[in-house]
Write a protein that holds these residues in place. Structure first.
Motif, PDB file in Angstrom:
ATOM      1  N   GLU A 120      -7.575  -1.725   3.536  1.00  7.48           N
ATOM      2  CA  GLU A 120      -7.253  -1.363   4.765  1.00  7.48           C
ATOM      3  C   GLU A 120      -6.571  -0.072   4.854  1.00  7.48           C
ATOM      4  O   GLU A 120      -7.028   0.541   6.201  1.00  7.48           O
ATOM      5  N   TYR A 122      -6.833   2.563   3.169  1.00  5.65           N
ATOM      6  CA  TYR A 122      -8.103   3.768   2.789  1.00  5.65           C
ATOM      7  C   TYR A 122      -9.132   3.739   3.917  1.00  5.65           C
ATOM      8  O   TYR A 122      -9.632   4.599   4.447  1.00  5.65           O
ATOM      9  N   ARG A 123      -9.711   2.224   4.670  1.00  5.88           N
ATOM     10  CA  ARG A 123     -10.424   2.434   5.887  1.00  5.88           C
ATOM     11  C   ARG A 123      -9.766   3.036   7.055  1.00  5.88           C
ATOM     12  O   ARG A 123     -10.596   4.126   7.589  1.00  5.88           O
ATOM     13  N   GLU A 124      -8.473   2.824   7.207  1.00  7.89           N
ATOM     14  CA  GLU A 124      -7.704   3.562   8.308  1.00  7.89           C
ATOM     15  C   GLU A 124      -7.684   5.131   8.249  1.00  7.89           C
ATOM     16  O   GLU A 124      -8.134   5.901   9.186  1.00  7.89           O
ATOM     17  N   ASN A 126      -9.697   6.836   6.402  1.00  8.56           N
ATOM     18  CA  ASN A 126     -11.046   7.478   6.495  1.00  8.56           C
ATOM     19  C   ASN A 126     -11.423   7.451   7.828  1.00  8.56           C
ATOM     20  O   ASN A 126     -12.209   8.559   8.314  1.00  8.56           O
ATOM     21  N   GLU A 127     -11.388   6.520   8.482  1.00  9.51           N
ATOM     22  CA  GLU A 127     -11.692   6.340  10.110  1.00  9.51           C
ATOM     23  C   GLU A 127     -11.038   7.623  10.866  1.00  9.51           C
ATOM     24  O   GLU A 127     -11.614   8.167  11.639  1.00  9.51           O
ATOM     25  N   CYS A 128      -9.700   7.717  10.679  1.00 11.01           N
ATOM     26  CA  CYS A 128      -9.091   8.941  11.402  1.00 11.01           C
ATOM     27  C   CYS A 128      -9.190  10.318  10.684  1.00 11.01           C
ATOM     28  O   CYS A 128      -9.606  11.291  11.645  1.00 11.01           O
ATOM     29  N   GLY A 130     -11.541  11.335   8.165  1.00 17.89           N
ATOM     30  CA  GLY A 130     -12.963  11.740   7.659  1.00 17.89           C
ATOM     31  C   GLY A 130     -13.635  12.827   8.196  1.00 17.89           C
ATOM     32  O   GLY A 130     -14.368  13.190   7.686  1.00 17.89           O
ATOM     33  N   THR A 156     -11.270  19.173  16.433  1.00 19.23           N
ATOM     34  CA  THR A 156     -10.671  17.715  16.145  1.00 19.23           C
ATOM     35  C   THR A 156      -9.148  17.946  16.466  1.00 19.23           C
ATOM     36  O   THR A 156      -8.374  18.709  16.191  1.00 19.23           O
TER      37      THR A 156
END
Length: 182
Positions: A120, A122-124, A126-128, A130, A156
């Protein structure tokens, strides 16, 4: 010197808390401090080191699952603000097996315990982050009430809110203890 010899091997080099002399050789840097050094004379933290290397060298902060300094949400917000990748250390066998060994500092490394949390985090991250992996961090602003604004050279802008209420800046609403990517 030694760094030149290591680079000549053609291998990727990873350093821990590397000083500027190692930047020319580093592909990755581990254990960068993300935030507060706890000196009473320091009013605010800024990601100066990270602003210098972001986009050139990949880096992460201290080991997430061995940190007891801040709650989990603050650790994620620090990673987002400082543009840092997550950093975990795992053991396959139960970490309690190391309790009476020289490795007893690895008290919270059992993979089975941390697998879901790590996925979770790593997912968060990467989402922010990446979209800014290879971008240069060009500014970091500290706004009132716990809001930070981090801008990158690819356009960004990431707003990080450390407060317990929704805040706004530049027409962007940022949830409490959260972030918004624009």
């Amino acid at each position: 010197g030694t760094m030149d010899m290591l680079e000549a091997t053609g291998k990727n080099l990873m350093f821990s808390t590397a000083n500027d002399y190692a930047w020319a050789y580093a592909d990755d840097i581990l254990n960068l401090p993300l935030g507060d050094n706890e000196y009473i004379l320091v009013d605010e933290d800024i990601p100066l080191y990270e602003m210098i290397v972001h986009g050139s060298i990949d880096y992460c902060g201290n080991v997430y699952n061995l940190s007891d300094s801040k709650d989990a949400r603050v650790r994620i917000l620090n990673m987002v603000e400082y543009g840092a990748a997550p950093h975990f250390v795992f053991t396959w066998q139960d970490a309690t097996e190391m309790k009476y060994s020289g490795m007893n500092s690895s008290y919270a490394t059992t993979f089975g315990t941390w697998a879901d949390t790590a996925a979770e985090v790593y997912r968060e991250a990467n989402e922010c982050l990446g979209g800014v992996t290879n971008a240069v961090m060009v500014s970091h602003e500290i706004l009132p009430d716990g809001l930070r604004v981090v801008s990158y050279d690819n356009g960004t802008v990431i707003y990080v809110n450390y407060s317990d209420k929704t805040l706004s800046a530049d027409g962007v609403s940022v949830p409490a203890m959260g972030y918004t990517v624009k």
